[in-house]
Design a protein around this motif. Structure first.
Motif, short mmCIF file in Angstrom:
data_model
loop_
_atom_site.label_atom_id
_atom_site.label_comp_id
_atom_site.label_asym_id
_atom_site.label_seq_id
_atom_site.Cartn_x
_atom_site.Cartn_y
_atom_site.Cartn_z
N PHE A 50 45.36 20.21 25.48
CA PHE A 50 44.88 20.11 26.86
C PHE A 50 43.62 19.25 26.94
CE2 PHE A 50 42.35 21.66 30.44
CZ PHE A 50 43.25 21.53 31.49
N TYR A 51 42.69 19.47 26.02
CA TYR A 51 41.44 18.72 26.05
C TYR A 51 41.67 17.25 25.69
CZ TYR A 51 38.61 22.92 26.59
OH TYR A 51 38.04 24.05 27.07
N GLU A 52 42.62 16.99 24.81
CA GLU A 52 42.93 15.60 24.48
C GLU A 52 43.44 14.85 25.70
OE1 GLU A 52 45.72 15.67 21.34
OE2 GLU A 52 44.24 16.20 19.78
N LYS A 53 44.09 15.56 26.61
CA LYS A 53 44.64 14.93 27.79
C LYS A 53 43.61 14.80 28.91
CE LYS A 53 47.60 13.48 30.91
NZ LYS A 53 48.09 12.08 30.89
N TYR A 54 42.85 15.85 29.17
CA TYR A 54 42.03 15.89 30.38
C TYR A 54 40.53 15.78 30.12
CZ TYR A 54 46.23 17.03 32.95
OH TYR A 54 47.48 16.97 33.52
N PHE A 55 40.11 15.66 28.87
CA PHE A 55 38.70 15.42 28.58
C PHE A 55 38.58 14.04 27.94
CE2 PHE A 55 38.15 19.84 29.36
CZ PHE A 55 36.80 20.02 29.65
N LEU A 56 37.73 13.19 28.52
CA LEU A 56 37.51 11.86 27.97
C LEU A 56 36.87 11.97 26.59
CD1 LEU A 56 36.12 10.07 31.15
CD2 LEU A 56 38.47 10.03 30.26
N ASP A 57 37.11 10.97 25.76
CA ASP A 57 36.55 10.96 24.42
C ASP A 57 35.03 11.05 24.45
OD1 ASP A 57 39.05 10.81 23.35
OD2 ASP A 57 39.01 8.63 23.02
N SER A 58 34.42 10.35 25.39
CA SER A 58 32.95 10.35 25.48
C SER A 58 32.42 11.76 25.80
CB SER A 58 32.48 9.37 26.55
OG SER A 58 33.04 9.70 27.82
N LEU A 59 33.15 12.47 26.67
CA LEU A 59 32.72 13.83 27.03
C LEU A 59 32.90 14.78 25.85
CD1 LEU A 59 31.71 15.82 29.10
CD2 LEU A 59 34.06 16.11 29.92
N ARG A 60 34.01 14.63 25.14
CA ARG A 60 34.24 15.49 23.98
C ARG A 60 33.22 15.23 22.89
NH1 ARG A 60 39.19 14.58 21.57
NH2 ARG A 60 39.85 12.90 22.94
N GLU A 61 32.84 13.98 22.70
CA GLU A 61 31.81 13.66 21.71
C GLU A 61 30.46 14.24 22.11
OE1 GLU A 61 31.80 9.48 21.31
OE2 GLU A 61 33.76 9.36 20.31
N GLN A 62 30.19 14.22 23.41
CA GLN A 62 28.94 14.81 23.89
C GLN A 62 28.91 16.31 23.62
OE1 GLN A 62 28.13 14.09 28.05
NE2 GLN A 62 26.65 15.76 28.16
N LYS A 63 30.02 16.99 23.91
CA LYS A 63 30.10 18.43 23.66
C LYS A 63 30.01 18.74 22.16
CE LYS A 63 30.64 19.81 27.91
NZ LYS A 63 29.61 20.67 28.57
N ALA A 64 30.63 17.89 21.34
CA ALA A 64 30.56 18.08 19.89
C ALA A 64 29.12 17.92 19.40
CB ALA A 64 31.47 17.08 19.19
N SER A 65 28.40 16.96 19.96
CA SER A 65 27.01 16.77 19.58
C SER A 65 26.15 17.96 20.00
CB SER A 65 26.46 15.49 20.23
OG SER A 65 25.10 15.30 19.92
N GLU A 66 26.44 18.52 21.18
CA GLU A 66 25.71 19.71 21.63
C GLU A 66 25.95 20.88 20.67
OE1 GLU A 66 26.44 20.82 25.66
OE2 GLU A 66 26.26 18.77 26.40
N PHE A 67 27.17 21.00 20.18
CA PHE A 67 27.48 22.09 19.25
C PHE A 67 26.75 21.89 17.92
CE2 PHE A 67 30.15 23.68 15.75
CZ PHE A 67 30.10 25.04 16.04
N ILE A 68 26.74 20.68 17.42
CA ILE A 68 26.11 20.41 16.13
C ILE A 68 24.61 20.72 16.18
CG2 ILE A 68 25.50 18.57 14.52
CD1 ILE A 68 28.20 17.27 15.21
N HIS A 69 23.97 20.44 17.31
CA HIS A 69 22.53 20.64 17.43
C HIS A 69 22.17 21.95 18.13
CE1 HIS A 69 22.98 16.23 16.99
NE2 HIS A 69 21.91 16.35 16.23
N LEU A 70 23.13 22.81 18.37
CA LEU A 70 22.88 24.06 19.08
C LEU A 70 22.00 24.99 18.25
CD1 LEU A 70 23.46 25.98 21.49
CD2 LEU A 70 25.48 26.77 20.22
N ARG A 71 20.98 25.56 18.86
CA ARG A 71 20.12 26.56 18.24
C ARG A 71 19.90 27.72 19.22
NH1 ARG A 71 17.22 24.97 13.76
NH2 ARG A 71 17.34 22.73 13.23
N GLN A 72 19.60 28.88 18.67
CA GLN A 72 19.36 30.02 19.56
C GLN A 72 18.06 29.84 20.32
OE1 GLN A 72 19.11 33.89 17.71
NE2 GLN A 72 18.84 34.93 19.66
N GLY A 73 17.00 29.45 19.62
CA GLY A 73 15.73 29.25 20.30
C GLY A 73 15.24 30.53 20.97
#
Length: 248
Positions: A50-73
């Motif tokens: 579903f995400y491959e169809k309805y999420f643009l690559d740029s948006l998915r990369e942005q979300k992946a970057s958010e996950f990689i740098h996610l901290r509890q803080g």
């Protein structure tokens, strides 16, 4: 949709069926074409397609970057876990196994909680999340709870090994020079127990039972005869002169 699944547990296939039942127009046509190529029976696979169809690559990369740098803080455990779950699906390549997922979640925790969990080496993501909630609750109890609440937390069944309990602070106005059978705070951390034999507070075996000196710990003498005690000055007495002897 996933919130509904949490309230109404379903099988993997039922989740896919219920979600795709709401599709209309282009989405429904896309789904029918997808089923002709692959029989999707798991929710994880459905989300991926579903995400491959309805999420643009740029948006998915942005979300992946958010996950990689996610901290509890400064956010709570509940907020951190929710963000971790939402963003993890965009970077499954970062956490390909259950153990990697657990370590990733643990590594970005609040430092105080992280230090408590690292020594446990928990193997699964669920175990790490569960223990992190317990650690957060304990830290809040120690910081803001009543003394009785702090005591109850540290008297639990060794939930966080390697962490010393808080020192007990004596707020009593009575004199500390008198005898007491109450436990005292140990300067190294913890509560020193009261001995049932001598009535004093100390760690280890009672010297009254072992027959050793209370001051130096050696055998063969008691406290009053301890050679380490400083004796008061005693004047030197002159030897007595025999009667009839010459006195110069």
């Amino acid at each position: 949709m996933e919130k509904i699944f949490c309230a109404l547990p379903c099988t993997e296939r039922q989740k896919v069926t219920f979600a795709t039942f709401t599709f209309k127009d282009d989405a429904q046509e896309w789904w029918l074409l997808t089923l002709e190529k692959e029989d999707i029976v798991t929710w994880a696979r459905f989300i991926e397609v579903f995400y491959e169809k309805y999420f643009l690559d740029s948006l998915r990369e942005q979300k992946a970057s958010e996950f990689i740098h996610l901290r509890q803080g400064t956010i709570t455990m509940a907020e951190y876990e929710s963000k971790f779950t939402q963003l993890a699906r965009f970077a499954t390549y970062v956490i390909p196994t259950e153990a990697r997922k657990a370590r990733k979640f643990e590594a970005r925790l609040d430092p105080e909680i992280k230090n408590m969990l690292e020594v446990l080496k928990l193997p699964t993501y669920a175990a790490v999340v569960d223990r992190a909630y317990i650690a957060e609750k304990g830290i809040k109890a120690l910081r803001f709870g009543e003394p009785s609440q702090r005591k109850r937390f540290w008297e639990r069944d060794n939930r966080m090994p390697g962490v010393a309990p808080p020192k007990r602070i004596n707020t009593s106005t009575t004199s500390s020079t008198g005898p007491s059978n109450q436990s005292l705070a140990n300067p190294k951390g913890g509560i020193t127990p009261a001995c049932s034999t001598c009535g004093r507070t100390h760690w280890g075996p009672c010297r009254q039972d072992t027959g050793t000196c209370f001051r130096c710990g050696q055998v063969g003498h008691w406290l009053r005869n301890c050679p380490t005690l400083v004796r008061p000055f005693e004047p030197v007495r002159k030897p007595a002169v025999p009667e009839g002897a010459r006195k110069d």
